[in-house]
Design a protein around this motif. Sequence first.
Motif, PDB file in Angstrom:
ATOM      1  N   UNK A  11      46.990  89.962  36.991  1.00 43.30           N
ATOM      2  CA  UNK A  11      47.738  90.114  36.422  1.00 43.30           C
ATOM      3  C   UNK A  11      48.998  89.048  35.892  1.00 43.30           C
ATOM      4  N   UNK A  12      47.602  87.745  37.009  1.00 42.65           N
ATOM      5  CA  UNK A  12      48.211  86.267  37.052  1.00 42.65           C
ATOM      6  C   UNK A  12      47.607  85.583  36.968  1.00 42.65           C
ATOM      7  N   UNK A  13      48.112  84.190  36.033  1.00 40.05           N
ATOM      8  CA  UNK A  13      46.750  82.837  36.268  1.00 40.05           C
ATOM      9  C   UNK A  13      46.616  82.543  37.804  1.00 40.05           C
ATOM     10  N   UNK A  14      45.793  81.691  38.285  1.00 40.28           N
ATOM     11  CA  UNK A  14      45.945  80.040  39.347  1.00 40.28           C
ATOM     12  C   UNK A  14      45.355  79.576  39.491  1.00 40.28           C
ATOM     13  N   UNK A  15      46.953  78.461  39.233  1.00 39.01           N
ATOM     14  CA  UNK A  15      46.879  76.935  38.235  1.00 39.01           C
ATOM     15  C   UNK A  15      46.425  76.651  39.593  1.00 39.01           C
ATOM     16  N   UNK A  16      44.781  75.841  39.299  1.00 38.31           N
ATOM     17  CA  UNK A  16      44.191  74.532  40.669  1.00 38.31           C
ATOM     18  C   UNK A  16      44.404  73.005  39.717  1.00 38.31           C
ATOM     19  N   UNK A  17      45.715  72.401  40.066  1.00 36.74           N
ATOM     20  CA  UNK A  17      46.475  71.090  39.721  1.00 36.74           C
ATOM     21  C   UNK A  17      45.349  70.305  40.594  1.00 36.74           C
ATOM     22  N   UNK A  18      44.279  69.238  40.062  1.00 39.07           N
ATOM     23  CA  UNK A  18      43.888  67.875  41.281  1.00 39.07           C
ATOM     24  C   UNK A  18      44.250  66.780  40.432  1.00 39.07           C
ATOM     25  N   UNK A  19      45.412  65.799  41.029  1.00 35.61           N
ATOM     26  CA  UNK A  19      44.356  64.488  40.248  1.00 35.61           C
ATOM     27  C   UNK A  19      43.182  63.918  39.439  1.00 35.61           C
TER      28      UNK A  19
END
Length: 84
Positions: A11-19
């Motif tokens: 029920x959630x979104x997995x954010x993957x933040x990469x510079x």
Amino acid sequence: MKIFIKTPKSKFTIPIILPISIIKLSLKLGKKVASKYLDEEDLKYVNSLDWDALCIAFDELKKYKGLELVNIVSHSGENVKIII
């Protein structure tokens, strides 16, 4: 760059933040690692890529923050979105 992965089971979104700088570093290291572990037949594909041009392309993408590169929704409800 942000990568969002959403599945119908979660029920959630997995954010993957990469510079962008980490992506460029990964490209440079990836070429070295690939040349160590691939055989000659597969190595020709790695050598055919212009790795410096890819790094320049990522520098250029920095100017377009918020640009949605990929938005894929499968029939089963899974969603993958890549945003600069």
